[in-house]
Design an enzyme around this catalytic site. Sequence first.
Site, PDB file in Angstrom:
ATOM      1  N   CYS A 134       0.804  -1.188  -0.107  1.00 49.27           N
ATOM      2  CA  CYS A 134      -0.084  -0.197   0.066  1.00 49.27           C
ATOM      3  C   CYS A 134       0.818   1.169   0.054  1.00 49.27           C
ATOM      4  O   CYS A 134       1.477   1.668   1.051  1.00 49.27           O
ATOM      5  CB  CYS A 134      -0.970   0.103   1.141  1.00 49.27           C
ATOM      6  SG  CYS A 134      -1.997   1.389   1.395  1.00 49.27           S
ATOM      7  N   CYS A 137      -0.527   4.130   2.234  1.00 45.06           N
ATOM      8  CA  CYS A 137      -0.359   3.764   3.489  1.00 45.06           C
ATOM      9  C   CYS A 137       1.199   4.201   3.979  1.00 45.06           C
ATOM     10  O   CYS A 137       1.209   4.804   5.119  1.00 45.06           O
ATOM     11  CB  CYS A 137      -0.828   2.404   3.958  1.00 45.06           C
ATOM     12  SG  CYS A 137      -2.217   1.945   3.292  1.00 45.06           S
ATOM     13  N   ASP A 138       2.134   3.822   3.263  1.00 46.95           N
ATOM     14  CA  ASP A 138       3.457   3.704   3.717  1.00 46.95           C
ATOM     15  C   ASP A 138       4.373   4.552   2.998  1.00 46.95           C
ATOM     16  O   ASP A 138       5.489   4.524   3.259  1.00 46.95           O
ATOM     17  CB  ASP A 138       4.088   1.944   3.532  1.00 46.95           C
ATOM     18  CG  ASP A 138       3.039   1.205   4.506  1.00 46.95           C
ATOM     19  OD1 ASP A 138       2.573   1.790   5.516  1.00 46.95           O
ATOM     20  OD2 ASP A 138       3.078   0.030   3.990  1.00 46.95           O
TER      21      ASP A 138
END
Length: 304
Positions: A134, A137-138
């Site tokens: 992701c 997200c990261d």
Amino acid sequence: MASITTDVVIIGAGTAGLSAAIYVQRAGKKALVLEGNVYGGQIINTPDIENYPGIKHISGFEFATGLYEQAMELGARIEFESVLRIEQGETEKIVKTKMNDYVCKAVIIASGVVRRELGIEREKELTGRGVSYCATCDGAFYKGKVTAVNGGGNTALEDAEYLTNFCSKVYLIHRRSEFRADASQVAKTLANDKIETVLDCTVTGLEAEKKLTGVEVTNKITGEKRVLPVDGLFVAIGQIPSNQAFADVVELDEAGYIAAGEDCRTSAEGIFAAGDCRTKQVRQLATAAADGAVAGLAACSYIG
Ligand code: NAP
């Protein structure tokens, strides 16, 4: 174990499931959505949606939150429980979770798909230590670093572009020389001078001490191997269906998707399938929302 009664149980709170809930509620029936994870489905991790008709730009998070709020304001109910199986009663259907039996008149399966993993050594051990699925997200953890994205579809190309907001360089590794993503996305990605393509290559190894330090790629044509020195690898190689829990009540196709046409009807009376979990040609946000509408109205008309 409690027994809870409603009109339509919708399995999955992604775009198809929440769209179905909106249509069921607006048709005057009660929709109860069961979600084993968080609401929003796959789209919640997309940085920028540019192809939903009528909306020029929106983040996946904002889109999913809008859908969720719309369904809830219309009176839909959501419970965060994973579905174990569906049982066909005499007249009703029972959707079983670990905690409850949900008794209803119709079911809409909108369970989506799950991410495909590379299936190589150390992938699991290094997930969260350099390997991610992701970028939204990261990505911010890799400020000023060199990363790689694996895949050739819209997700991979969007992820690579998104990562250039943080990273000094992004390798885009794809197993062919042509991309699967839309032409407009391909043009944008290739024009980004922070992205270097590594084509005809697959990821065959992960190098790490405690964290990822490099990705071994193998050229499928020449057999040549080389190691790209990266701190992060974002895997975006598509999805696979996860419909085994429903295989005893509805027919699946050879690839494991629920066999259902554009009318979203499955082989079982009163059980409908919507979105990416069903057999279909085009898996897009617009088609997931369309399936939600079709399945929601079909379920209401089945109930009568
Ligand atoms: P996808 O379109 O299925 O693409 C998966 C990519 O991974 C393909 O390029 C495929 O290569 C590659 N791949 C598959 N298995 C592999 C393996 N074992 N090793 C290496 N590479 C592998 O998946 P996606 O990009 O996640 O997109 C899924 C759907 O969502 C698509 O319909 C897409 O258009 C849609 N989507 C839309 C948006 C948007 O509209 N904004 C954003 C994201 C996704 P090949 O090309 O060689 O098969």
